[in-house]
Motif scaffolding. Structure first.
Motif, PDB file in Angstrom:
ATOM      1  N   VAL A 153       0.837  -1.200   0.000  1.00 19.85           N
ATOM      2  CA  VAL A 153       0.000   0.000   0.000  1.00 19.85           C
ATOM      3  C   VAL A 153       0.871   1.248   0.000  1.00 19.85           C
ATOM      4  CG1 VAL A 153      -0.225  -0.133   2.529  1.00 19.85           C
ATOM      5  CG2 VAL A 153      -1.831   1.256   1.233  1.00 19.85           C
ATOM      6  N   SER A 154       0.486   2.192  -0.841  1.00 26.66           N
ATOM      7  CA  SER A 154       1.087   3.525  -0.827  1.00 26.66           C
ATOM      8  C   SER A 154      -0.009   4.510  -0.446  1.00 26.66           C
ATOM      9  CB  SER A 154       1.662   3.890  -2.195  1.00 26.66           C
ATOM     10  OG  SER A 154       2.723   3.022  -2.548  1.00 26.66           O
ATOM     11  N   THR A 155       0.257   5.349   0.551  1.00 27.91           N
ATOM     12  CA  THR A 155      -0.759   6.289   1.011  1.00 27.91           C
ATOM     13  C   THR A 155      -0.451   7.695   0.521  1.00 27.91           C
ATOM     14  OG1 THR A 155       0.293   6.969   3.093  1.00 27.91           O
ATOM     15  CG2 THR A 155      -0.957   4.894   3.117  1.00 27.91           C
ATOM     16  N   TYR A 156      -1.523   8.466   0.395  1.00 33.75           N
ATOM     17  CA  TYR A 156      -1.439   9.875   0.004  1.00 33.75           C
ATOM     18  C   TYR A 156      -2.283  10.616   1.041  1.00 33.75           C
ATOM     19  CZ  TYR A 156      -0.206   7.370  -4.267  1.00 33.75           C
ATOM     20  OH  TYR A 156       0.351   6.500  -5.170  1.00 33.75           O
ATOM     21  N   GLN A 157      -1.633  11.054   2.130  1.00 37.35           N
ATOM     22  CA  GLN A 157      -2.349  11.480   3.316  1.00 37.35           C
ATOM     23  C   GLN A 157      -2.426  12.996   3.436  1.00 37.35           C
ATOM     24  OE1 GLN A 157      -0.386   7.719   5.601  1.00 37.35           O
ATOM     25  NE2 GLN A 157      -1.325   9.230   6.953  1.00 37.35           N
ATOM     26  N   SER A 158      -3.617  13.485   3.743  1.00 38.93           N
ATOM     27  CA  SER A 158      -3.862  14.923   3.811  1.00 38.93           C
ATOM     28  C   SER A 158      -3.202  15.547   5.036  1.00 38.93           C
ATOM     29  CB  SER A 158      -5.369  15.192   3.844  1.00 38.93           C
ATOM     30  OG  SER A 158      -5.933  14.684   5.043  1.00 38.93           O
TER      31      SER A 158
END
Length: 344
Positions: A153-158
């Protein structure tokens, strides 16, 4: 008879969201109390159409409180959650302080709601990390169907995942870019405006960050210790909403179309996946929404029994405040709060 609920950290982003969601979901509360540090005494926060005046955590008596929703950070929770639990309230904590404690349940109600029954050892239940929460909601029905072997998993976190300071930094830096001013970095190690930062939390000795480590250990605790997971967590210049690119390898065949139907029927999930421009969810669109949205669902031809998908969710809601209120609902629906009252 309703319950008495205290919200600690009521002036923060998640605390305010907890109050909103308690009202939205009509949680059976006869009384809701807003608590924070002494410097916030007298501030006003909204609870539905009512206004609550903030009281000091340090001076509050929890002996008649049923549930304490704790969102004041790990250090505050380490100090206060055991004290509050000792007075009889069930603490539902949003920090990382108790997630790996073997005597504290780590709960996402769509995944392991029955685990709330283990609260009595310390009167504390932990909320998982925001990125973990949405991930395990998506993984649970797939794991039940075909047994997950490995997840990448690769996350793109605000920036809201870093609190109000993170949101302020993105806002101020964005203004600075257009005003050609001097860029200041306070909350993040590098500029976040119009940029990506492949670091969330501190680095560990093996090269992974603590945020990435949390996703591994929390997924194992909530879902299955046999699952192998590797994560890369990235902070992105988005105010609200975490996104994840997920590859899953199963022990048994599970074609994407079958996975789609399984996810469509699962609690807490909405499928928004049209194979056309714009036929997917983005963090902007999920802000203020409760579900975990799944898009871009497809077979992964690089492994046997693999699929890939895109997953977005409002991190202030499902990743924090909503999940905490759902845990409170799980306690109430199972009669566990009433049982505790009778025992007292």
């Amino acid at each position: 008879m309703g319950f008495k609920v205290a919200v600690v950290g009521a002036t923060g982003n998640v605390g305010r969201e907890m109050l909103n969601i308690l009202d939205e979901r009509a949680f059976p509360a006869d009384e809701v109390v807003a608590l924070a540090s002494r410097r916030s005494i007298g501030q006003e926060v909204s609870y539905g159409d009512r206004t609550l005046k903030v009281k000091a955590l340090e001076d509050y008596d929890f002996s008649d409180t049923d549930i304490c929703l704790m969102s004041a950070g790990g250090e505050v929770s380490k100090t206060w959650s055991p004290k509050i639990g000792a007075q009889g309230a069930v603490v539902i904590d949003n920090s990382s302080a108790w997630r790996t404690d073997p005597d504290v349940p780590l709960v996402v109600p769509e995944v392991n709601a029955e685990a709330v029954r283990g609260f009595a050892k310390k009167n504390i239940i932990a909320n998982p990390n925001c990125s973990t929460a949405q991930l395990v909601v998506a993984l649970k029905p797939l794991h039940d169907a075909a047994t997950i072997r490995r997840v990448v998993v690769s996350t793109y976190q605000s920036v809201s995942g870093a609190g109000k300071e993170g949101m302020d930094e993105l806002f101020n830096q964005t203004k600075t870019v257009y005003a050609l001013g001097q860029m200041e970095m306070k909350k993040f190690p590098k500029r976040i405006a119009f940029n990506l930062i492949p670091q969330i939390d501190v680095f560990m000795e093996d090269g992974y960050t603590k945020e990435e480590w949390k996703m591994v250990v929390e997924t194992k605790k909530i879902l299955d210790p046999k699952i192998k997971l590797v994560a890369t967590c990235v902070r992105v210049p988005v105010f609200v909403g975490h996104s994840e690119s997920v590859n899953v390898e199963f022990e048994k065949p599970l074609p994407a179309e079958e996975a789609r139907e399984i996810l469509r029927a699962a609690p807490g999930i909405l499928i928004d996946d049209k194979r056309e421009p714009g036929g997917y969810m983005t963090p902007h669109e999920c802000a203020g929404e409760d579900p975990v949205y799944i898009s871009r669902l497809r077979d992964d031809p690089t492994v046997d029994n693999g699929i890939a998908f895109w997953c977005v969710s409002d991190n202030l809601r499902k990743g924090a405040a909503l999940n905490a209120v759902q845990i409170a609902e799980a306690l109430a629906n199972r009669g566990l709060l009433a049982d505790r009252r009778r025992a007292a």
